[in-house]
Design a protein around this motif. Structure first.
Motif, PDB file in Angstrom:
ATOM      1  N   THR A   1       1.039  -1.308   0.026  1.00  0.00           N
ATOM      2  CA  THR A   1      -0.042   0.033   0.088  1.00  0.00           C
ATOM      3  C   THR A   1       0.802   1.323   0.000  1.00  0.00           C
ATOM      4  OG1 THR A   1      -1.464  -1.302   1.239  1.00  0.00           O
ATOM      5  CG2 THR A   1      -1.891   1.256   1.166  1.00  0.00           C
ATOM      6  N   LEU A   2       2.052   1.077   0.753  1.00  0.00           N
ATOM      7  CA  LEU A   2       2.939   2.432   0.834  1.00  0.00           C
ATOM      8  C   LEU A   2       4.192   2.393  -0.370  1.00  0.00           C
ATOM      9  CD1 LEU A   2       3.557   2.191   4.781  1.00  0.00           C
ATOM     10  CD2 LEU A   2       2.029   3.849   3.490  1.00  0.00           C
ATOM     11  N   ALA A   3       4.125   1.392  -0.888  1.00  0.00           N
ATOM     12  CA  ALA A   3       4.929   1.438  -2.301  1.00  0.00           C
ATOM     13  C   ALA A   3       5.517   2.674  -2.790  1.00  0.00           C
ATOM     14  CB  ALA A   3       4.801   0.186  -3.159  1.00  0.00           C
ATOM     15  N   PRO A   4       4.405   3.403  -3.389  1.00  0.00           N
ATOM     16  CA  PRO A   4       4.800   4.525  -4.210  1.00  0.00           C
ATOM     17  C   PRO A   4       5.516   5.697  -3.343  1.00  0.00           C
ATOM     18  CG  PRO A   4       2.278   3.902  -4.352  1.00  0.00           C
ATOM     19  CD  PRO A   4       2.810   3.212  -3.230  1.00  0.00           C
ATOM     20  N   VAL A   5       5.370   5.578  -1.955  1.00  0.00           N
ATOM     21  CA  VAL A   5       5.976   6.841  -1.089  1.00  0.00           C
ATOM     22  C   VAL A   5       7.087   6.191  -0.278  1.00  0.00           C
ATOM     23  CG1 VAL A   5       3.865   7.966  -1.036  1.00  0.00           C
ATOM     24  CG2 VAL A   5       4.364   6.332   0.698  1.00  0.00           C
ATOM     25  N   LEU A   6       7.684   5.139  -0.606  1.00  0.00           N
ATOM     26  CA  LEU A   6       8.874   4.610   0.360  1.00  0.00           C
ATOM     27  C   LEU A   6      10.200   5.118  -0.074  1.00  0.00           C
ATOM     28  CD1 LEU A   6       7.601   0.799   0.416  1.00  0.00           C
ATOM     29  CD2 LEU A   6       7.485   2.614   2.344  1.00  0.00           C
ATOM     30  N   ASP A   7      11.121   5.263   0.916  1.00  0.00           N
ATOM     31  CA  ASP A   7      12.398   5.579   0.566  1.00  0.00           C
ATOM     32  C   ASP A   7      13.229   4.253   0.596  1.00  0.00           C
ATOM     33  OD1 ASP A   7      12.692   4.747   3.058  1.00  0.00           O
ATOM     34  OD2 ASP A   7      13.271   6.482   4.030  1.00  0.00           O
TER      35      ASP A   7
ATOM     36  N   ASP B   1       2.539  11.726   2.463  1.00  0.00           N
ATOM     37  CA  ASP B   1       3.371  11.970   1.604  1.00  0.00           C
ATOM     38  C   ASP B   1       4.731  11.334   1.605  1.00  0.00           C
ATOM     39  OD1 ASP B   1       1.257  13.805   0.920  1.00  0.00           O
ATOM     40  OD2 ASP B   1       2.428  15.422   2.025  1.00  0.00           O
ATOM     41  N   ALA B   2       5.476  11.198   0.529  1.00  0.00           N
ATOM     42  CA  ALA B   2       6.768  10.689   0.490  1.00  0.00           C
ATOM     43  C   ALA B   2       7.487  11.283   1.450  1.00  0.00           C
ATOM     44  CB  ALA B   2       7.406  10.704  -0.774  1.00  0.00           C
ATOM     45  N   GLY B   3       8.306  10.693   2.488  1.00  0.00           N
ATOM     46  CA  GLY B   3       9.362  11.458   3.217  1.00  0.00           C
ATOM     47  C   GLY B   3       8.993  12.069   4.554  1.00  0.00           C
TER      48      GLY B   3
ATOM     49  N   LEU C   1       7.720  12.271   8.090  1.00  0.00           N
ATOM     50  CA  LEU C   1       8.495  11.761   9.219  1.00  0.00           C
ATOM     51  C   LEU C   1       7.617  11.161  10.117  1.00  0.00           C
ATOM     52  CD1 LEU C   1      10.257  15.225  10.705  1.00  0.00           C
ATOM     53  CD2 LEU C   1      11.151  13.035   9.635  1.00  0.00           C
ATOM     54  N   GLY C   2       6.429  11.169  10.357  1.00  0.00           N
ATOM     55  CA  GLY C   2       5.440  10.406  11.222  1.00  0.00           C
ATOM     56  C   GLY C   2       5.469   9.156  10.527  1.00  0.00           C
ATOM     57  N   MET C   3       5.300   9.026   9.081  1.00  0.00           N
ATOM     58  CA  MET C   3       5.395   7.444   8.617  1.00  0.00           C
ATOM     59  C   MET C   3       6.799   6.879   8.730  1.00  0.00           C
ATOM     60  SD  MET C   3       4.918   6.650   4.397  1.00  0.00           S
ATOM     61  CE  MET C   3       6.366   7.518   4.155  1.00  0.00           C
ATOM     62  N   ARG C   4       7.706   7.725   8.618  1.00  0.00           N
ATOM     63  CA  ARG C   4       9.104   6.905   8.543  1.00  0.00           C
ATOM     64  C   ARG C   4       9.396   6.589  10.025  1.00  0.00           C
ATOM     65  NH1 ARG C   4      12.871  11.351   6.699  1.00  0.00           N
ATOM     66  NH2 ARG C   4      14.605  10.047   7.014  1.00  0.00           N
ATOM     67  N   TYR C   5       9.003   7.420  10.983  1.00  0.00           N
ATOM     68  CA  TYR C   5       9.012   7.090  12.586  1.00  0.00           C
ATOM     69  C   TYR C   5       8.545   5.510  12.510  1.00  0.00           C
ATOM     70  CZ  TYR C   5       7.958   6.388  17.317  1.00  0.00           C
ATOM     71  OH  TYR C   5       7.765   5.620  18.319  1.00  0.00           O
ATOM     72  N   VAL C   6       7.439   5.209  11.971  1.00  0.00           N
ATOM     73  CA  VAL C   6       6.710   4.106  12.386  1.00  0.00           C
ATOM     74  C   VAL C   6       7.364   3.123  11.644  1.00  0.00           C
ATOM     75  CG1 VAL C   6       4.520   2.626  12.337  1.00  0.00           C
ATOM     76  CG2 VAL C   6       4.411   5.172  12.833  1.00  0.00           C
TER      77      VAL C   6
ATOM     78  N   ASP D   1       0.403  11.460  10.657  1.00  0.00           N
ATOM     79  CA  ASP D   1       0.936  10.368   9.756  1.00  0.00           C
ATOM     80  C   ASP D   1       1.500   9.126  10.541  1.00  0.00           C
ATOM     81  OD1 ASP D   1       0.337  12.150   7.738  1.00  0.00           O
ATOM     82  OD2 ASP D   1       2.545  12.740   7.113  1.00  0.00           O
ATOM     83  N   ALA D   2       1.856   9.411  11.729  1.00  0.00           N
ATOM     84  CA  ALA D   2       2.239   8.034  12.259  1.00  0.00           C
ATOM     85  C   ALA D   2       0.884   7.295  12.957  1.00  0.00           C
ATOM     86  CB  ALA D   2       3.034   8.713  13.684  1.00  0.00           C
ATOM     87  N   THR D   3       0.053   7.998  13.301  1.00  0.00           N
ATOM     88  CA  THR D   3      -1.238   7.109  13.579  1.00  0.00           C
ATOM     89  C   THR D   3      -1.821   6.516  12.460  1.00  0.00           C
ATOM     90  OG1 THR D   3      -1.690   8.936  15.166  1.00  0.00           O
ATOM     91  CG2 THR D   3      -3.511   7.483  14.712  1.00  0.00           C
TER      92      THR D   3
END
Ligand code: HEM
Length: 184
Positions: free
Chosen positions: A53-59, A91-93, A95-100, A162-164
Protein backbone atom coordinates in the motif's frame (compact mmCIF):
# COMPACT_ATOMS: atom_id res chain seq x y z
CA UNK A 1 6.82 29.05 26.97
CA UNK A 2 8.51 25.72 27.60
CA UNK A 3 12.26 25.82 27.99
CA UNK A 4 13.56 24.69 24.62
CA UNK A 5 16.26 22.57 26.27
CA UNK A 6 13.83 20.59 28.37
CA UNK A 7 10.90 20.38 25.95
CA UNK A 8 10.31 16.81 24.86
CA UNK A 9 11.73 16.02 21.44
CA UNK A 10 9.62 14.92 18.52
CA UNK A 11 11.08 11.50 19.12
CA UNK A 12 9.71 11.47 22.72
CA UNK A 13 6.38 12.85 21.60
CA UNK A 14 5.98 10.19 18.92
CA UNK A 15 6.85 7.41 21.30
CA UNK A 16 4.41 8.46 23.99
CA UNK A 17 1.58 9.46 21.63
CA UNK A 18 1.67 6.18 19.67
CA UNK A 19 2.28 3.75 22.53
CA UNK A 20 -1.27 2.43 22.49
CA UNK A 21 -1.25 2.09 18.69
CA UNK A 22 1.99 0.15 18.99
CA UNK A 23 0.54 -2.14 21.62
CA UNK A 24 -2.32 -2.95 19.25
CA UNK A 25 -0.12 -3.97 16.32
CA UNK A 26 2.25 -5.77 18.68
CA UNK A 27 -0.70 -7.84 19.94
CA UNK A 28 -1.92 -8.62 16.42
CA UNK A 29 1.40 -9.46 14.80
CA UNK A 30 2.64 -11.05 18.01
CA UNK A 31 -0.26 -13.51 17.84
CA UNK A 32 1.50 -15.27 14.93
CA UNK A 33 3.74 -18.13 15.92
CA UNK A 34 6.57 -17.29 13.58
CA UNK A 35 8.31 -20.59 14.10
CA UNK A 36 5.52 -22.36 12.19
CA UNK A 37 5.10 -22.00 8.42
CA UNK A 38 1.44 -20.95 8.96
CA UNK A 39 2.29 -18.24 11.47
CA UNK A 40 5.24 -17.04 9.44
CA UNK A 41 3.12 -16.81 6.30
CA UNK A 42 0.33 -15.03 8.16
CA UNK A 43 2.76 -12.45 9.52
CA UNK A 44 4.50 -11.83 6.20
CA UNK A 45 1.27 -11.63 4.22
CA UNK A 46 -0.16 -9.00 6.55
CA UNK A 47 3.08 -7.04 6.53
CA UNK A 48 3.22 -7.26 2.75
CA UNK A 49 -0.28 -5.79 2.36
CA UNK A 50 0.82 -2.72 4.32
CA UNK A 51 4.12 -2.38 2.45
CA UNK A 52 2.42 -2.77 -0.95
CA UNK A 53 0.00 0.00 0.00
CA UNK A 54 2.89 2.32 0.84
CA UNK A 55 5.04 1.30 -2.15
CA UNK A 56 4.72 4.61 -4.06
CA UNK A 57 5.98 6.68 -1.12
CA UNK A 58 8.79 4.51 0.28
CA UNK A 59 12.42 5.61 0.50
CA UNK A 60 15.32 3.28 -0.39
CA UNK A 61 15.72 1.59 3.04
CA UNK A 62 12.00 0.79 3.08
CA UNK A 63 12.02 -0.34 -0.55
CA UNK A 64 14.56 -2.95 0.51
CA UNK A 65 12.09 -4.30 3.06
CA UNK A 66 9.31 -4.37 0.46
CA UNK A 67 11.61 -6.26 -1.91
CA UNK A 68 12.43 -8.64 0.94
CA UNK A 69 8.86 -9.45 1.81
CA UNK A 70 7.99 -9.98 -1.86
CA UNK A 71 10.93 -12.35 -2.27
CA UNK A 72 9.97 -14.31 0.85
CA UNK A 73 6.37 -14.78 -0.25
CA UNK A 74 7.58 -15.94 -3.66
CA UNK A 75 9.93 -18.43 -1.98
CA UNK A 76 7.10 -19.70 0.18
CA UNK A 77 4.83 -20.04 -2.86
CA UNK A 78 2.33 -17.65 -1.28
CA UNK A 79 0.48 -15.07 -3.41
CA UNK A 80 1.30 -11.42 -2.82
CA UNK A 81 -1.61 -9.67 -1.11
CA UNK A 82 -3.50 -6.76 -2.60
CA UNK A 83 -3.02 -3.26 -1.27
CA UNK A 84 -5.29 -2.24 1.56
CA UNK A 85 -8.21 -0.40 -0.01
CA UNK A 86 -9.26 3.15 0.74
CA UNK A 87 -6.01 4.29 2.31
CA UNK A 88 -4.70 7.78 1.79
CA UNK A 89 -0.96 7.34 2.14
CA UNK A 90 1.23 9.96 3.83
CA UNK A 91 3.43 12.04 1.56
CA UNK A 92 6.81 10.57 0.59
CA UNK A 93 9.33 11.60 3.23
CA UNK A 94 6.70 12.06 5.94
CA UNK A 95 8.47 12.00 9.30
CA UNK A 96 5.53 10.40 11.06
CA UNK A 97 5.38 7.53 8.57
CA UNK A 98 9.14 7.09 8.61
CA UNK A 99 9.13 6.95 12.41
CA UNK A 100 6.67 4.03 12.39
CA UNK A 101 8.41 2.15 9.58
CA UNK A 102 11.91 2.68 10.90
CA UNK A 103 10.94 2.05 14.52
CA UNK A 104 9.46 -1.28 13.55
CA UNK A 105 13.01 -2.44 12.85
CA UNK A 106 13.50 -2.61 16.62
CA UNK A 107 10.84 -5.27 16.94
CA UNK A 108 12.09 -7.08 13.83
CA UNK A 109 15.57 -7.33 15.31
CA UNK A 110 14.21 -9.04 18.40
CA UNK A 111 12.06 -11.38 16.33
CA UNK A 112 14.92 -12.30 13.99
CA UNK A 113 17.17 -13.17 16.91
CA UNK A 114 14.48 -15.45 18.30
CA UNK A 115 13.70 -16.99 14.93
CA UNK A 116 17.32 -17.68 14.11
CA UNK A 117 17.27 -20.02 17.11
CA UNK A 118 13.78 -21.47 16.84
CA UNK A 119 13.29 -21.73 13.07
CA UNK A 120 16.65 -21.42 11.33
CA UNK A 121 15.33 -23.23 8.25
CA UNK A 122 12.62 -20.63 7.67
CA UNK A 123 15.09 -17.80 8.02
CA UNK A 124 17.52 -19.58 5.73
CA UNK A 125 14.96 -20.11 3.00
CA UNK A 126 12.68 -17.07 3.35
CA UNK A 127 14.31 -14.60 5.72
CA UNK A 128 14.88 -11.65 3.40
CA UNK A 129 12.28 -9.45 5.11
CA UNK A 130 13.61 -9.98 8.61
CA UNK A 131 17.18 -9.64 7.47
CA UNK A 132 16.51 -6.34 5.66
CA UNK A 133 14.40 -5.14 8.60
CA UNK A 134 17.13 -5.75 11.14
CA UNK A 135 19.52 -3.23 9.64
CA UNK A 136 19.20 -0.46 12.20
CA UNK A 137 21.30 2.19 10.45
CA UNK A 138 18.37 4.09 8.93
CA UNK A 139 16.46 3.93 12.25
CA UNK A 140 19.44 5.44 14.07
CA UNK A 141 19.77 8.23 11.49
CA UNK A 142 16.07 9.06 11.71
CA UNK A 143 16.09 8.94 15.49
CA UNK A 144 18.87 11.52 15.54
CA UNK A 145 16.85 13.78 13.23
CA UNK A 146 13.75 13.44 15.41
CA UNK A 147 15.65 14.33 18.56
CA UNK A 148 16.58 17.77 17.31
CA UNK A 149 13.83 18.51 14.80
CA UNK A 150 12.18 21.88 15.43
CA UNK A 151 8.69 21.60 16.84
CA UNK A 152 5.55 23.64 16.43
CA UNK A 153 1.90 22.79 16.86
CA UNK A 154 1.05 22.65 13.16
CA UNK A 155 3.92 20.39 12.13
CA UNK A 156 3.57 18.22 15.25
CA UNK A 157 -0.06 17.62 14.36
CA UNK A 158 0.85 16.46 10.86
CA UNK A 159 3.65 14.21 12.10
CA UNK A 160 1.41 12.57 14.69
CA UNK A 161 -1.46 12.16 12.23
CA UNK A 162 0.85 10.42 9.74
CA UNK A 163 2.30 8.16 12.44
CA UNK A 164 -1.15 7.19 13.66
CA UNK A 165 -2.33 6.56 10.10
CA UNK A 166 0.68 4.33 9.45
CA UNK A 167 0.08 2.23 12.56
CA UNK A 168 -3.57 2.07 11.55
CA UNK A 169 -2.59 0.82 8.10
CA UNK A 170 -0.66 -2.12 9.59
CA UNK A 171 -3.62 -2.94 11.79
CA UNK A 172 -5.98 -2.83 8.83
CA UNK A 173 -3.56 -4.88 6.74
CA UNK A 174 -3.60 -7.60 9.39
CA UNK A 175 -7.39 -7.81 9.30
CA UNK A 176 -7.62 -7.40 5.52
CA UNK A 177 -5.42 -10.44 4.95
CA UNK A 178 -7.12 -12.69 7.50
CA UNK A 179 -9.29 -14.38 4.92
CA UNK A 180 -6.56 -15.00 2.36
CA UNK A 181 -4.62 -17.20 4.77
CA UNK A 182 -7.52 -18.86 6.61
CA UNK A 183 -7.39 -22.62 6.54
CA UNK A 184 -11.07 -23.52 6.82
C1 HEM B 1 5.32 -8.92 16.72
C2 HEM B 1 5.13 -7.62 16.67
C3 HEM B 1 6.02 -6.58 17.32
C4 HEM B 1 6.89 -6.69 18.36
C5 HEM B 1 7.22 -7.93 19.18
C6 HEM B 1 7.48 -5.40 18.55
C7 HEM B 1 8.46 -5.11 19.48
C8 HEM B 1 9.09 -3.92 19.63
C9 HEM B 1 10.21 -3.67 20.52
C10 HEM B 1 10.85 -4.71 21.42
C11 HEM B 1 10.56 -2.39 20.38
C12 HEM B 1 11.69 -1.68 21.10
C13 HEM B 1 11.19 -0.98 22.30
C14 HEM B 1 12.29 -0.21 22.97
O1 HEM B 1 13.47 -0.51 22.73
O2 HEM B 1 11.99 0.70 23.74
C15 HEM B 1 9.68 -1.80 19.40
C16 HEM B 1 9.70 -0.50 19.01
C17 HEM B 1 8.94 0.02 18.00
N1 HEM B 1 8.05 -0.67 17.19
FE1 HEM B 1 7.45 -2.56 17.47
N2 HEM B 1 6.97 -4.54 17.64
C18 HEM B 1 6.08 -5.22 16.86
C19 HEM B 1 5.38 -4.74 15.80
C20 HEM B 1 5.48 -3.48 15.31
C21 HEM B 1 4.81 -2.99 14.12
C22 HEM B 1 3.92 -3.84 13.23
C23 HEM B 1 5.15 -1.69 13.99
C24 HEM B 1 4.77 -0.70 12.93
C25 HEM B 1 4.48 -0.99 11.71
C26 HEM B 1 6.04 -1.34 15.08
C27 HEM B 1 6.60 -0.10 15.30
C28 HEM B 1 7.50 0.20 16.29
C29 HEM B 1 8.03 1.53 16.54
C30 HEM B 1 7.69 2.80 15.78
C31 HEM B 1 8.93 1.41 17.59
C32 HEM B 1 9.80 2.52 18.19
C33 HEM B 1 9.25 2.95 19.53
C34 HEM B 1 10.13 4.06 20.08
O3 HEM B 1 11.11 3.73 20.76
O4 HEM B 1 9.87 5.21 19.80
N3 HEM B 1 6.23 -2.46 15.86
N4 HEM B 1 8.80 -2.76 18.96
Amino acid sequence: MPDIDTAPSLRDLLRSATRIAHDRVDALFGSCDLATPEGYTRFLTAQAAAWETLAPVLDAPSQARLAGVRADLDRLGVPRPAKVEGVETPDAGSLGMRYVLEGSRLGSTVLLRDLAERAPDLIESAGAYFTASSDLSSWKALSTILQSHPRNDASDTTVLADATATFDLFERAFHATARSVAHD
